[in-house]
Design a protein around this motif. Structure first.
Motif, PDB file in Angstrom:
ATOM      1  N   ASP A 133      27.977 -38.988 -48.413  1.00  0.00           N
ATOM      2  CA  ASP A 133      26.415 -38.892 -48.426  1.00  0.00           C
ATOM      3  C   ASP A 133      25.971 -39.964 -49.402  1.00  0.00           C
ATOM      4  O   ASP A 133      25.085 -40.661 -49.206  1.00  0.00           O
ATOM      5  CB  ASP A 133      25.879 -37.470 -48.816  1.00  0.00           C
ATOM      6  CG  ASP A 133      26.546 -36.492 -47.635  1.00  0.00           C
ATOM      7  OD1 ASP A 133      26.788 -36.925 -46.479  1.00  0.00           O
ATOM      8  OD2 ASP A 133      26.591 -35.220 -48.192  1.00  0.00           O
ATOM      9  N   LEU A 134      26.589 -40.170 -50.483  1.00  0.00           N
ATOM     10  CA  LEU A 134      25.963 -41.148 -51.566  1.00  0.00           C
ATOM     11  C   LEU A 134      26.225 -42.471 -51.162  1.00  0.00           C
ATOM     12  O   LEU A 134      25.270 -43.286 -51.286  1.00  0.00           O
ATOM     13  CB  LEU A 134      26.836 -40.993 -52.870  1.00  0.00           C
ATOM     14  CG  LEU A 134      26.584 -41.547 -54.028  1.00  0.00           C
ATOM     15  CD1 LEU A 134      24.984 -41.274 -54.642  1.00  0.00           C
ATOM     16  CD2 LEU A 134      27.434 -41.514 -55.309  1.00  0.00           C
ATOM     17  N   ASP A 135      27.178 -42.703 -50.436  1.00  0.00           N
ATOM     18  CA  ASP A 135      27.267 -44.070 -49.937  1.00  0.00           C
ATOM     19  C   ASP A 135      26.577 -44.395 -48.920  1.00  0.00           C
ATOM     20  O   ASP A 135      25.620 -45.655 -49.016  1.00  0.00           O
ATOM     21  CB  ASP A 135      28.837 -44.454 -49.447  1.00  0.00           C
ATOM     22  CG  ASP A 135      30.047 -44.120 -50.240  1.00  0.00           C
ATOM     23  OD1 ASP A 135      29.605 -44.446 -51.599  1.00  0.00           O
ATOM     24  OD2 ASP A 135      31.141 -43.893 -50.054  1.00  0.00           O
ATOM     25  N   LYS A 136      26.224 -43.578 -48.068  1.00  0.00           N
ATOM     26  CA  LYS A 136      25.138 -43.632 -46.938  1.00  0.00           C
ATOM     27  C   LYS A 136      23.797 -43.752 -48.048  1.00  0.00           C
ATOM     28  O   LYS A 136      22.864 -44.741 -47.426  1.00  0.00           O
ATOM     29  CB  LYS A 136      24.975 -42.394 -46.298  1.00  0.00           C
ATOM     30  CG  LYS A 136      26.158 -42.448 -45.301  1.00  0.00           C
ATOM     31  CD  LYS A 136      26.004 -41.156 -44.396  1.00  0.00           C
ATOM     32  CE  LYS A 136      27.270 -41.082 -43.448  1.00  0.00           C
ATOM     33  NZ  LYS A 136      27.179 -39.888 -42.552  1.00  0.00           N
ATOM     34  N   GLN A 137      23.517 -43.087 -48.899  1.00  0.00           N
ATOM     35  CA  GLN A 137      22.023 -43.263 -49.607  1.00  0.00           C
ATOM     36  C   GLN A 137      21.980 -44.565 -50.168  1.00  0.00           C
ATOM     37  O   GLN A 137      20.920 -45.232 -50.317  1.00  0.00           O
ATOM     38  CB  GLN A 137      21.911 -42.089 -50.684  1.00  0.00           C
ATOM     39  CG  GLN A 137      21.683 -40.952 -49.864  1.00  0.00           C
ATOM     40  CD  GLN A 137      21.723 -39.615 -50.877  1.00  0.00           C
ATOM     41  OE1 GLN A 137      21.584 -39.970 -52.233  1.00  0.00           O
ATOM     42  NE2 GLN A 137      21.567 -38.333 -50.504  1.00  0.00           N
ATOM     43  N   HIS A 138      23.334 -44.928 -50.919  1.00  0.00           N
ATOM     44  CA  HIS A 138      23.408 -46.577 -51.620  1.00  0.00           C
ATOM     45  C   HIS A 138      22.900 -47.433 -50.814  1.00  0.00           C
ATOM     46  O   HIS A 138      22.236 -48.472 -50.911  1.00  0.00           O
ATOM     47  CB  HIS A 138      24.773 -46.434 -52.341  1.00  0.00           C
ATOM     48  CG  HIS A 138      24.958 -47.686 -53.045  1.00  0.00           C
ATOM     49  ND1 HIS A 138      24.243 -47.881 -54.151  1.00  0.00           N
ATOM     50  CD2 HIS A 138      25.730 -48.739 -52.778  1.00  0.00           C
ATOM     51  CE1 HIS A 138      24.410 -49.319 -54.452  1.00  0.00           C
ATOM     52  NE2 HIS A 138      25.340 -49.630 -53.744  1.00  0.00           N
ATOM     53  N   GLU A 139      23.719 -47.440 -49.722  1.00  0.00           N
ATOM     54  CA  GLU A 139      23.491 -48.636 -48.555  1.00  0.00           C
ATOM     55  C   GLU A 139      21.789 -48.491 -48.060  1.00  0.00           C
ATOM     56  O   GLU A 139      21.318 -49.685 -48.057  1.00  0.00           O
ATOM     57  CB  GLU A 139      24.252 -48.301 -47.412  1.00  0.00           C
ATOM     58  CG  GLU A 139      25.856 -48.353 -47.624  1.00  0.00           C
ATOM     59  CD  GLU A 139      26.702 -48.011 -46.509  1.00  0.00           C
ATOM     60  OE1 GLU A 139      26.116 -47.785 -45.329  1.00  0.00           O
ATOM     61  OE2 GLU A 139      27.948 -48.242 -46.504  1.00  0.00           O
ATOM     62  N   GLU A 140      21.324 -47.517 -47.817  1.00  0.00           N
ATOM     63  CA  GLU A 140      20.042 -47.215 -47.466  1.00  0.00           C
ATOM     64  C   GLU A 140      19.092 -47.947 -48.690  1.00  0.00           C
ATOM     65  O   GLU A 140      18.144 -48.438 -48.373  1.00  0.00           O
ATOM     66  CB  GLU A 140      19.411 -45.717 -47.145  1.00  0.00           C
ATOM     67  CG  GLU A 140      18.233 -45.589 -46.763  1.00  0.00           C
ATOM     68  CD  GLU A 140      17.806 -46.227 -45.455  1.00  0.00           C
ATOM     69  OE1 GLU A 140      16.680 -46.657 -45.299  1.00  0.00           O
ATOM     70  OE2 GLU A 140      18.733 -46.471 -44.632  1.00  0.00           O
ATOM     71  N   HIS A 141      19.265 -47.422 -49.948  1.00  0.00           N
ATOM     72  CA  HIS A 141      18.856 -48.052 -51.069  1.00  0.00           C
ATOM     73  C   HIS A 141      18.713 -49.599 -51.290  1.00  0.00           C
ATOM     74  O   HIS A 141      17.693 -50.306 -51.461  1.00  0.00           O
ATOM     75  CB  HIS A 141      19.227 -47.364 -52.242  1.00  0.00           C
ATOM     76  CG  HIS A 141      18.351 -47.661 -53.570  1.00  0.00           C
ATOM     77  ND1 HIS A 141      17.186 -47.224 -53.505  1.00  0.00           N
ATOM     78  CD2 HIS A 141      18.893 -48.502 -54.569  1.00  0.00           C
ATOM     79  CE1 HIS A 141      16.747 -47.652 -54.963  1.00  0.00           C
ATOM     80  NE2 HIS A 141      17.757 -48.418 -55.484  1.00  0.00           N
TER      81      HIS A 141
END
Length: 521
Positions: A133-141
């Protein structure tokens, strides 16, 4: 068996009694005695029977006691065996109990391990899910940041790395500067001692001229006479003077090699006399060398006395006068030590007079400030501290002792004349031409210093002053900040130290002018 013996004894007794009785029977006149004998025999028989019974009872008692003792020992042995058996059974039971406890503990640990493993597996699953989930949020950020800044992630990373690199360089430079300052404070005294000794004794550009003397010959034929048969003459001369004689292919010359200038002078004068005399053998060599040494000592004393008289320094100990005379044969970077000390003494007297101080003490300290360079024996002390020790030994004034020891900052300055001696020593040694140095090379070094400084960005002007002992660099305020001035000073000093050869030390001063301009309308 005892009863049988008793019976036999009784029968024998009866037989004896019968015999006695028979004898008495045949005696007609003694009838009464027969009766008495019979009575006595009966008593004997009774006593024998009584004794036999007593002995029998005694033996029976002894037999009973022996049987009881044997029975007691057997019972005791049986009791001990039973006790050992009981102890063995108890130990076996204890070991069985411990083994059961360990088995139960191991089973419990296995159960705990299984429980922890299951918990850890569940936590790993949760963490893996959170990481995803954090990787997905980081990519979105990152996508949002790229959209806002119109920069790709690689370009932003490059800018950030460059900014961090510049900041790290500045911080590292400041840290290096702090470390250097701390090292200077802590190691100042030890570093000065090492540098002074190294410069005095092993300076490459002056080692040859300070360590050899060339003795010229009229012809090369004299070399064979000096060497002698099987080298006896040259070995005797080297042993007597302590100087190495180098006889090589150099035409009409012999090289005298030694770090001690007095020894070289003794060897030179002795060799000169031996060549003029023509008689050269080991005994003659020792005689001439000893005579030359005494004459040179007298000459040294005469030079010292003449020097102190000319300078007006009175009451000096004769050992100090002798050391002043020895300065005549010592040089420092090509500058004669006695001339340097005389010049320093005169400068100190002038400066002290201008300041209203005691000029005599200042002149005395100026003359003696380098006596530590001409000791009779080698020592680990620097020449300043050794000179102060010698001055104290021969009863000099405390201000003179302190000035000698502090003229290279190896002692704390406690008197006003101490900085005067330090300044005059620097003036005498730093002026152009004082120390043996070709003018062209001196000017070339000055030019190289200024050129080296001008090569840096933001440098407007550079001046080598104080005979090349200080480099002043003027920078443009618009191009160089205050922090960059510190960095520039450090870099220039480091480059000078790595790329240039120079005596002493060079101070690098970076000057940045700050201008505040406003217009009134």
């Amino acid at each position: 068996m005892d009863a049988t013996i008793i019976t036999v004894i009784a029968a024998v007794a009866a037989l004896l009694i019968g015999i006695i009785a028979g004898k008495f029977i045949f005696n007609k006149n003694t009838g009464k005695l027969v009766e008495e004998a019979e009575q006595q025999a009966e008593r004997l028989i009774k006593d024998a029977q009584t004794q036999a019974e007593t002995l029998k009872e005694k033996k029976i008692l002894e037999a009973k006691e022996y049987l009881l003792q044997q029975k007691s020992e057997q019972e005791k042995a049986a009791l001990q065996r039973n006790q050992k058996i009981a102890d063995g059974e108890n130990r076996i039971k204890q070991k069985e109990k411990e083994l059961n406890d360990k088995t139960q503990l191991a089973q419990k640990q296995v159960q705990d391990y299984e429980l922890k493993k299951n918990n850890l597996d569940r936590q790993i699953e949760v963490m893996t899910k959170k990481q995803q989930d954090l990787d997905k949020q980081h990519e979105e950020h990152i996508r949002r940041l790229e959209k806002v800044s119109n920069l790709s992630a690689e370009a932003a990373r490059a800018e950030l790395i460059e900014a961090i690199k510049n900041e790290a360089n500045t911080a590292a430079m400041a840290h290096v500067q702090e470390i250097m300052e701390e090292a200077k404070v802590k190691a100042n005294k030890e570093a000065k001692k090492i540098i002074i000794q190294t410069i005095q004794r092993t300076a490459t550009e002056h080692a040859i001229e300070n360590a050899i003397t060339v003795f010229n010959l009229e012809s090369d034929d004299i070399k064979g006479q000096i060497i002698g048969r099987e080298g006896r003459n040259i070995r005797a001369l080297e042993a007597a003077t302590g100087v190495d004689l180098v006889v090589d292919d150099t035409p009409e010359a012999i090289i005298l090699s030694s770090f001690d200038p007095l020894r070289r002078e003794i060897a030179r004068l002795s060799l000169q006399r031996l060549v003029q005399d023509g008689r050269m053998h080991p005994a003659r060599i020792e005689e001439v060398v000893e005579k030359t040494r005494k004459q040179l000592e007298e000459q040294v004393m005469e030079i010292g006395e003449r020097t102190v008289i000319e300078l007006g320094v009175h009451g000096l100990h004769k050992e100090l006068v002798r050391m002043v005379g020895r300065m005549r044969f010592r040089s420092s970077y090509g500058q004669n030590l006695l001339m340097h000390s005389r010049e320093t003494a005169n400068l100190c007297a002038i400066m002290a007079s201008e300041l209203g101080l005691n000029s005599k003490l200042a002149k005395r300290a100026g003359l003696l400030h380098d006596i530590g360079k001409v000791p009779d024996e080698e020592t680990e002390l620097s020449h300043a501290l050794l000179g102060a020790k010698l001055a104290q030994k021969y009863g000099e004034h405390p201000s003179v002792i302190n000035a000698i020891g502090a003229h290279h900052d190896e002692m704390e300055m406690e008197f006003v004349i101490s900085p005067i001696i330090q300044a005059c020593d620097a003036i005498s040694g730093a002026r152009p031409g004082a120390r043996r140095e070709i003018m062209a090379s001196y000017l070339e070094r000055i030019k190289d210093l200024e050129t080296l400084a001008m090569a840096y960005t933001g440098v407007e002007k550079a001046y080598a002053i104080q005979a090349g002992r200080e480099l002043r660099v003027i920078v443009e305020a618009e191009k160089v900040s205050d922090a960059e001035s510190d960095k520039l000073s450090f870099e220039i000093a480091d480059k000078i130290q790595k790329e240039m050869q120079y005596p002493g030390q060079i101070k690098v001063t970076v000057i940045r002018e700050k201008r505040a301009v406003n217009i009134a309308r």
